[in-house]
Design a protein around this motif. Sequence first.
Motif, PDB file in Angstrom:
ATOM      1  N   ASN A  45      -5.994   1.159  -4.408  1.00  0.00           N
ATOM      2  CA  ASN A  45      -4.936   0.614  -3.585  1.00  0.00           C
ATOM      3  C   ASN A  45      -5.578   1.390  -1.976  1.00  0.00           C
ATOM      4  OD1 ASN A  45      -2.375   0.310  -1.743  1.00  0.00           O
ATOM      5  ND2 ASN A  45      -1.776   2.691  -2.756  1.00  0.00           N
ATOM      6  N   LEU A  66      -4.725  -4.996  -3.153  1.00  0.00           N
ATOM      7  CA  LEU A  66      -4.839  -3.286  -3.890  1.00  0.00           C
ATOM      8  C   LEU A  66      -4.721  -2.981  -5.390  1.00  0.00           C
ATOM      9  CD1 LEU A  66      -1.923  -2.820  -0.477  1.00  0.00           C
ATOM     10  CD2 LEU A  66      -4.276  -2.416  -1.080  1.00  0.00           C
ATOM     11  N   HIS A 122       0.872  -1.314   0.480  1.00  0.00           N
ATOM     12  CA  HIS A 122      -0.215  -0.134  -0.091  1.00  0.00           C
ATOM     13  C   HIS A 122       1.284   1.461   0.025  1.00  0.00           C
ATOM     14  CE1 HIS A 122      -3.017   2.974   1.099  1.00  0.00           C
ATOM     15  NE2 HIS A 122      -2.177   2.756   2.178  1.00  0.00           N
TER      16      HIS A 122
END
Length: 368
Positions: free
Chosen positions: A349, A344, A192
């Motif tokens: 994300n 993600l 992330h």
Amino acid sequence: MTSPELVALFETYTGGPDTIGARLAEAHRELAGKDPLIVATGRDLALFPGSGRPPEVESFRLGARGFKELTGISHLGPAVGSLVSIREMRGNAWRPDGEKLLADVEKARVANGLALWRDEIAVGAFRGIEQEIADMVDYSCAVTARYLRRALSEEDYLSAESLTADYLDGSPVPINHMMVATFFLAGMDAAHRVLRWLDAWDLDWPNAMVLIAGRQGRPTAGVTWNTSSVATFVLGAARGRLPLERLYMAPHAPVFATPVDGDVAHVAAMETELRSLWSSIRATVELGATMFPAHPRFVPDGRTLSAIGSAHDFDALVGRLRRVLEDPRQLLSAAVTDYAVDQLVANGNDPARVIVPGLTGVHYPTQD
């Protein structure tokens, strides 16, 4: 005996800075001087934007908040498994380590709690699931302590059979599922942050230069792009725009130290050397098309880990834990990192939209 004339011929092409090969690499480096260069070590990512602009560095592993705390829980399974192996090889020599592990687990359980994960460790990617993490940690410590106490009190209890039946695969929630969850969480957090950091640059990915440099975990791990979690981060951030042939694994390349207080001077000083290294590899690779245009080109592809049908496909998820333990090219902590990156990327994300296998929708009951 050697032939000076033939040695000189060898050195005309390769053998030092004043050679044809070196000049080819230099020409390539000058041509690519404006292209972004990404260099990843086992701890940090450095981005050299090109055209003389200073680099920036993002630390994604050991310096990350919560990494060691979460990994300490992840390692409960391997730690107890290691005690079983020590007992098989050395008899009661395992007991001092078992007693220390038990004491440390009990202390960690006392220190654990919602406030620790929400207010002190405070990892952005874990926002909103801190209570679930605290419950998982409490359960894992309690189950581990119970297993160790019994092993220390019953002479023949510590064994491969009890390890799997009562601990790793035991009910109500297998410790194997906890390991999947914690490895996923660590990978999700690192991915992330890396995705967010690289996204902010709006890079020219088709022309990006990428080096994964130095040691990545255990000495034999991460030496190919599909066994490197760092390569997975970069490829995820590129969202398919980075040609795989522009990413090179360079375990013997020089690495930079993590900057102190934001001082990247020593990182900047390495840019020419690192660009030259990447360019020397690329220049040689591109000779293939020049010299053998009528023959099929090399296409890097393939994966080493099994596909995962869903976040609840624990046959595949736990199966990965075994495969990465047995494959010296890989790290146990990276067993599900590629899955975390994929989730993600598919969810913009946003960690809050990601299903964490072994945590999301799982109740870790309080233990006595």
